[in-house]
Scaffold this motif. Structure first.
Motif, PDB file in Angstrom:
ATOM      1  N   ALA A  79       0.860  -1.182   0.000  1.00 15.47           N
ATOM      2  CA  ALA A  79       0.000   0.000   0.000  1.00 15.47           C
ATOM      3  C   ALA A  79       0.895   1.230   0.000  1.00 15.47           C
ATOM      4  CB  ALA A  79      -0.897  -0.002   1.232  1.00 15.47           C
ATOM      5  N   VAL A  80       0.620   2.164  -0.878  1.00 13.20           N
ATOM      6  CA  VAL A  80       1.411   3.388  -0.944  1.00 13.20           C
ATOM      7  C   VAL A  80       0.470   4.562  -0.763  1.00 13.20           C
ATOM      8  CG1 VAL A  80       2.966   4.784  -2.336  1.00 13.20           C
ATOM      9  CG2 VAL A  80       3.028   2.302  -2.531  1.00 13.20           C
ATOM     10  N   ASP A  81       0.739   5.369   0.274  1.00 11.84           N
ATOM     11  CA  ASP A  81      -0.064   6.570   0.493  1.00 11.84           C
ATOM     12  C   ASP A  81       0.584   7.715  -0.266  1.00 11.84           C
ATOM     13  OD1 ASP A  81      -1.760   5.230   2.293  1.00 11.84           O
ATOM     14  OD2 ASP A  81      -0.262   5.451   3.878  1.00 11.84           O
ATOM     15  N   LEU A  82      -0.202   8.353  -1.124  1.00 15.55           N
ATOM     16  CA  LEU A  82       0.324   9.432  -1.955  1.00 15.55           C
ATOM     17  C   LEU A  82      -0.392  10.738  -1.628  1.00 15.55           C
ATOM     18  CD1 LEU A  82       0.445   7.627  -5.424  1.00 15.55           C
ATOM     19  CD2 LEU A  82       2.380   8.206  -3.975  1.00 15.55           C
ATOM     20  N   THR A  83       0.379  11.804  -1.522  1.00 18.34           N
ATOM     21  CA  THR A  83      -0.214  13.133  -1.355  1.00 18.34           C
ATOM     22  C   THR A  83       0.391  14.028  -2.424  1.00 18.34           C
ATOM     23  OG1 THR A  83       1.470  13.465   0.332  1.00 18.34           O
ATOM     24  CG2 THR A  83      -0.767  13.035   1.101  1.00 18.34           C
ATOM     25  N   ASP A  84      -0.207  13.998  -3.570  1.00 19.20           N
ATOM     26  CA  ASP A  84       0.249  14.749  -4.732  1.00 19.20           C
ATOM     27  C   ASP A  84       1.715  14.471  -5.051  1.00 19.20           C
ATOM     28  OD1 ASP A  84      -0.163  16.325  -6.904  1.00 19.20           O
ATOM     29  OD2 ASP A  84       0.435  18.178  -5.887  1.00 19.20           O
ATOM     30  N   ALA A  95       4.477  11.111  -6.589  1.00 14.58           N
ATOM     31  CA  ALA A  95       4.427  10.047  -7.589  1.00 14.58           C
ATOM     32  C   ALA A  95       5.315   8.882  -7.180  1.00 14.58           C
ATOM     33  CB  ALA A  95       4.879  10.582  -8.934  1.00 14.58           C
ATOM     34  N   VAL A  96       4.947   7.691  -7.641  1.00 15.57           N
ATOM     35  CA  VAL A  96       5.845   6.539  -7.547  1.00 15.57           C
ATOM     36  C   VAL A  96       5.919   5.903  -8.934  1.00 15.57           C
ATOM     37  CG1 VAL A  96       5.441   6.003  -5.121  1.00 15.57           C
ATOM     38  CG2 VAL A  96       3.951   4.999  -6.855  1.00 15.57           C
ATOM     39  N   LYS A  97       7.001   5.140  -9.139  1.00 15.25           N
ATOM     40  CA  LYS A  97       7.120   4.353 -10.363  1.00 15.25           C
ATOM     41  C   LYS A  97       6.851   2.905 -10.003  1.00 15.25           C
ATOM     42  CE  LYS A  97      11.174   6.212 -11.362  1.00 15.25           C
ATOM     43  NZ  LYS A  97      12.478   6.445 -12.013  1.00 15.25           N
ATOM     44  N   ALA A  98       5.967   2.254 -10.747  1.00 14.22           N
ATOM     45  CA  ALA A  98       5.623   0.874 -10.437  1.00 14.22           C
ATOM     46  C   ALA A  98       5.610   0.058 -11.719  1.00 14.22           C
ATOM     47  CB  ALA A  98       4.256   0.794  -9.770  1.00 14.22           C
ATOM     48  N   ARG A  99       5.746  -1.249 -11.560  1.00 14.28           N
ATOM     49  CA  ARG A  99       5.709  -2.110 -12.734  1.00 14.28           C
ATOM     50  C   ARG A  99       4.348  -1.975 -13.415  1.00 14.28           C
ATOM     51  NH1 ARG A  99       6.710  -8.135 -11.963  1.00 14.28           N
ATOM     52  NH2 ARG A  99       8.266  -7.218 -10.607  1.00 14.28           N
ATOM     53  N   ASN A 100       4.371  -1.932 -14.707  1.00 11.52           N
ATOM     54  CA  ASN A 100       3.143  -1.776 -15.479  1.00 11.52           C
ATOM     55  C   ASN A 100       2.139  -2.867 -15.115  1.00 11.52           C
ATOM     56  OD1 ASN A 100       2.441   0.222 -17.193  1.00 11.52           O
ATOM     57  ND2 ASN A 100       2.893  -0.908 -19.065  1.00 11.52           N
ATOM     58  N   LYS A 139      -7.791   9.818  -5.859  1.00 11.96           N
ATOM     59  CA  LYS A 139      -7.713  10.225  -7.262  1.00 11.96           C
ATOM     60  C   LYS A 139      -6.295   9.989  -7.764  1.00 11.96           C
ATOM     61  CE  LYS A 139      -8.627  14.421  -9.987  1.00 11.96           C
ATOM     62  NZ  LYS A 139      -8.772  13.658 -11.225  1.00 11.96           N
ATOM     63  N   MET A 140      -6.179   9.167  -8.797  1.00 15.63           N
ATOM     64  CA  MET A 140      -4.847   8.780  -9.282  1.00 15.63           C
ATOM     65  C   MET A 140      -4.805   8.855 -10.794  1.00 15.63           C
ATOM     66  SD  MET A 140      -2.998   7.132  -6.757  1.00 15.63           S
ATOM     67  CE  MET A 140      -3.429   6.880  -5.053  1.00 15.63           C
ATOM     68  N   VAL A 143       7.270   0.418 -17.107  1.00 18.70           N
ATOM     69  CA  VAL A 143       7.011   1.081 -15.844  1.00 18.70           C
ATOM     70  C   VAL A 143       5.914   2.111 -16.050  1.00 18.70           C
ATOM     71  CG1 VAL A 143       8.054   2.690 -14.200  1.00 18.70           C
ATOM     72  CG2 VAL A 143       9.335   0.724 -14.984  1.00 18.70           C
ATOM     73  N   MET A 144       5.090   2.291 -15.008  1.00 18.12           N
ATOM     74  CA  MET A 144       4.097   3.358 -15.078  1.00 18.12           C
ATOM     75  C   MET A 144       4.355   4.337 -13.935  1.00 18.12           C
ATOM     76  SD  MET A 144       0.783   1.261 -13.757  1.00 18.12           S
ATOM     77  CE  MET A 144       0.784   0.415 -12.172  1.00 18.12           C
ATOM     78  N   GLU A 145       3.964   5.548 -14.154  1.00 18.69           N
ATOM     79  CA  GLU A 145       4.070   6.550 -13.104  1.00 18.69           C
ATOM     80  C   GLU A 145       2.689   6.727 -12.493  1.00 18.69           C
ATOM     81  OE1 GLU A 145       6.102  10.864 -12.912  1.00 18.69           O
ATOM     82  OE2 GLU A 145       4.204  10.751 -13.984  1.00 18.69           O
ATOM     83  N   VAL A 146       2.600   6.533 -11.176  1.00 22.71           N
ATOM     84  CA  VAL A 146       1.326   6.682 -10.477  1.00 22.71           C
ATOM     85  C   VAL A 146       1.403   7.972  -9.678  1.00 22.71           C
ATOM     86  CG1 VAL A 146      -0.291   5.614  -8.882  1.00 22.71           C
ATOM     87  CG2 VAL A 146       1.187   4.187 -10.292  1.00 22.71           C
ATOM     88  N   LYS A 147       0.415   8.846  -9.892  1.00 25.09           N
ATOM     89  CA  LYS A 147       0.475  10.157  -9.278  1.00 25.09           C
ATOM     90  C   LYS A 147      -0.905  10.531  -8.777  1.00 25.09           C
ATOM     91  CE  LYS A 147       2.545  14.597 -10.229  1.00 25.09           C
ATOM     92  NZ  LYS A 147       3.045  15.548 -11.189  1.00 25.09           N
ATOM     93  N   GLY A 148      -0.980  11.179  -7.624  1.00 25.08           N
ATOM     94  CA  GLY A 148      -2.279  11.642  -7.157  1.00 25.08           C
ATOM     95  C   GLY A 148      -2.371  11.704  -5.649  1.00 25.08           C
ATOM     96  N   PHE A 149      -3.626  11.665  -5.183  1.00 19.96           N
ATOM     97  CA  PHE A 149      -3.920  11.685  -3.751  1.00 19.96           C
ATOM     98  C   PHE A 149      -4.615  10.393  -3.398  1.00 19.96           C
ATOM     99  CE2 PHE A 149      -3.838  16.106  -4.984  1.00 19.96           C
ATOM    100  CZ  PHE A 149      -3.203  16.733  -3.926  1.00 19.96           C
ATOM    101  N   GLY A 150      -4.251   9.784  -2.282  1.00 16.99           N
ATOM    102  CA  GLY A 150      -4.971   8.597  -1.857  1.00 16.99           C
ATOM    103  C   GLY A 150      -4.020   7.450  -1.571  1.00 16.99           C
TER     104      GLY A 150
END
Lengths: 269, 212
Positions: free
Chosen positions: B13-18, B20-25, B34-35, B62-69
């Motif tokens: 689980a990754v908590d994001l507050t605006d 980004a992380v890079k994750a395997r596609n 909201k991501m 790789v995908m870049e995941v960005k957002g809040f949540g």
């Protein structure tokens, strides 16, 4: 931060590392357990001398350890005292030296067991390693190996191992092995398949079978080891036995189960 | 800053507050909030990285995941291991790398015979910088410390990753008996010397060494 999920219930999953903490436990050559599990899937052997391993189950080691295939060479005497069936000897490796050695098998559960002047029969694919105080013999039951003597052995199972005491009937796929008690016999539970229709149902499967009509039955005093899954682990070759009159099973392939439910071979004349 | 935590042992689980992380596609299994999920070409290393990956065959989408949540990642029910980096370099197989903070730089490096012995290519992925990364392994990885006094030998099929200042060389136990049908089955090992940590998994991939 949106937080829709509470922490998992206590006791669920692995230890939860708080953010910023040191993370997982780091082991080194001195803190690795001696002859004990590192985690449920990895076993650490404190090697000072020799151990027998199934081929390809060593994942890492510290110290000075050599691995020898079995055959003619300096280990002849050791092999002669610990192996009594040359045909399956090729599956085994001798680890020789001093150090800590980690064993694992496809992320299956791993446990170690001590035998003290005891005997234990185990499904061939489940046995990973054993110390030279034990002698490995081919069991009279095809696909099983018997360990006799005093020492430690390491076995893998699909799910945790449960110990039960006879009298008990067990599912063939869940059986890992048994210690001290007599070898099991077959038990068929066909009492509900009665009459002509029952016979047809038994032979054709029409009307459905529960799939639990056949069990192994243990009697006497001892321990039976069960795995908590009915998925068998791949067996290793236990070797064949030269056919002679009086052998259980048939002359062609002991593991094949002979001929028919009686397992009778041809008459010797 | 992205916060990595384990939900059970097989879900990250990754908590994001605006941020980004890079994750395997394709490794996202669920998210709240909201991501956006943007595929990065070439492992997110720019044009040079893209070319390097094409040439070396150490492929990684790789995908870049960005957002809040909170975003949840998992991969084939593999066990997940968190690694915190403070400026050091992590060497890991692309197939074992699940997710990294966006602040970490990824790249490729030459491994030589070790990579070939693992059944992978001759190149491996490096992760560098300060932040957290998540690795996958078949069964929970055991972390082993290497010191100058206690070098470590690892089966190539069980090797997952390493950090620190380690020299590695390939150790071969192949001799005439291997070819006489008396192979020990442990013919190839990677020997690590120096100072650092090595991650091994309690399972062996099918490798060249494993088949000899």
């Amino acid at each position: 931060m949106s937080q829709g999920f509470g922490p998992p219930p206590p006791g669920f999953g692995p230890p939860q590392y708080p953010p910023g903490a040191g993370g997982p436990v780091v082991h080194d050559a001195h803190t690795l357990p001696a002859d004990d599990n590192v985690n449920p899937y990895t076993f650490s052997v404190h090697l000072d001398g020799q151990w027998f391993l199934q081929r390809g189950k060593m994942i890492a080691y510290y110290g000075q350890i050599d691995f020898h295939g079995l055959g003619h060479g300096p280990l002849d005497r050791l092999v002669a005292s610990s192996f009594h069936s040359p045909l399956h000897a090729a599956q085994w490796v001798v680890a020789q030296g001093r150090g800590r050695m980690l064993l694992a098998d496809r992320a299956f559960d791993i446990n170690s067991y001590d035998l003290d002047q005891g005997n234990l029969t185990i499904r061939s694919g489940n046995l990973l390693a054993f110390s030279p105080g034990l002698a490995l013999k081919q069991s009279i039951i095809p696909g099983f190996l018997t360990l006799i003597g005093t020492g430690k052995f390491v076995a893998a199972s699909n799910g945790a191992v449960v110990f039960v005491e006879p009298p008990i009937r067990v599912d063939p796929q869940a059986l890992v092995g048994w210690a001290d008690c007599p070898s099991p016999c077959h038990h068929y539970d066909h009492s509900y398949l009665r009459g002509v229709l029952g016979g047809v149902r038994m032979l054709t499967g029409l009307g459905g079978l529960s799939g639990e009509e056949h069990q192994f039955e243990f009697a006497g005093a001892g321990q039976v080891l069960l795995q908590s899954s009915e998925t068998l682990m791949d067996g290793i070759d236990t070797g064949s036995v030269p056919w002679e009159p009086g052998m259980p099973g048939g002359p062609e392939g002991m593991a094949g189960g002979g001929r028919g439910p009686g397992g009778r071979g041809p008459l010797p004349f | 800053m992205a916060l990595f935590r384990l939900q059970g042992s097989r879900v990250l689980a990754v908590d994001l507050t605006d941020d980004a992380v890079k994750a395997r596609n394709g490794s996202m299994v669920a998210y709240t909030g909201k991501m956006t999920f943007k595929r990065l070409t070439g492992g997110g290393e720019g044009l040079r990285g893209l070319v390097t990956r094409r040439v070396t065959g150490e492929s990684m989408t790789v995908m870049e995941v960005k957002g809040f949540g909170t975003c949840f990642f998992a991969e084939s029910a593999a066990e997940i291991n968190l690694v915190r980096l403070d400026g050091e370099k992590l060497y890991v197989e692309a197939s074992n790398l699940l997710c990294t903070e966006a602040t970490l730089r990824t790249g490729t490096s030459f491994t030589g015979l070790r990579g070939a012995s693992e059944g992978h290519g001759l190149f491996t992925t490096t992760v560098e910088g300060s932040g957290q990364a998540a690795l996958t392994s078949a069964g929970p990885a055991v972390v082993l410390r290497v010191t100058p006094q206690t070098p470590l030998s690892v089966d190539p099929g069980a090797y997952v990753a390493h950090t620190g200042n380690l020299r590695q060389h390939f150790q071969s136990g192949v001799n005439w008996r291997t070819f006489a049908g008396e192979a020990s089955g442990e013919a190839f090992q990677i020997r690590f010397e120096g100072d650092g940590l090595v991650y091994v998994q309690p399972s062996e991939r099918v490798t060249v060494g494993g088949q000899i």
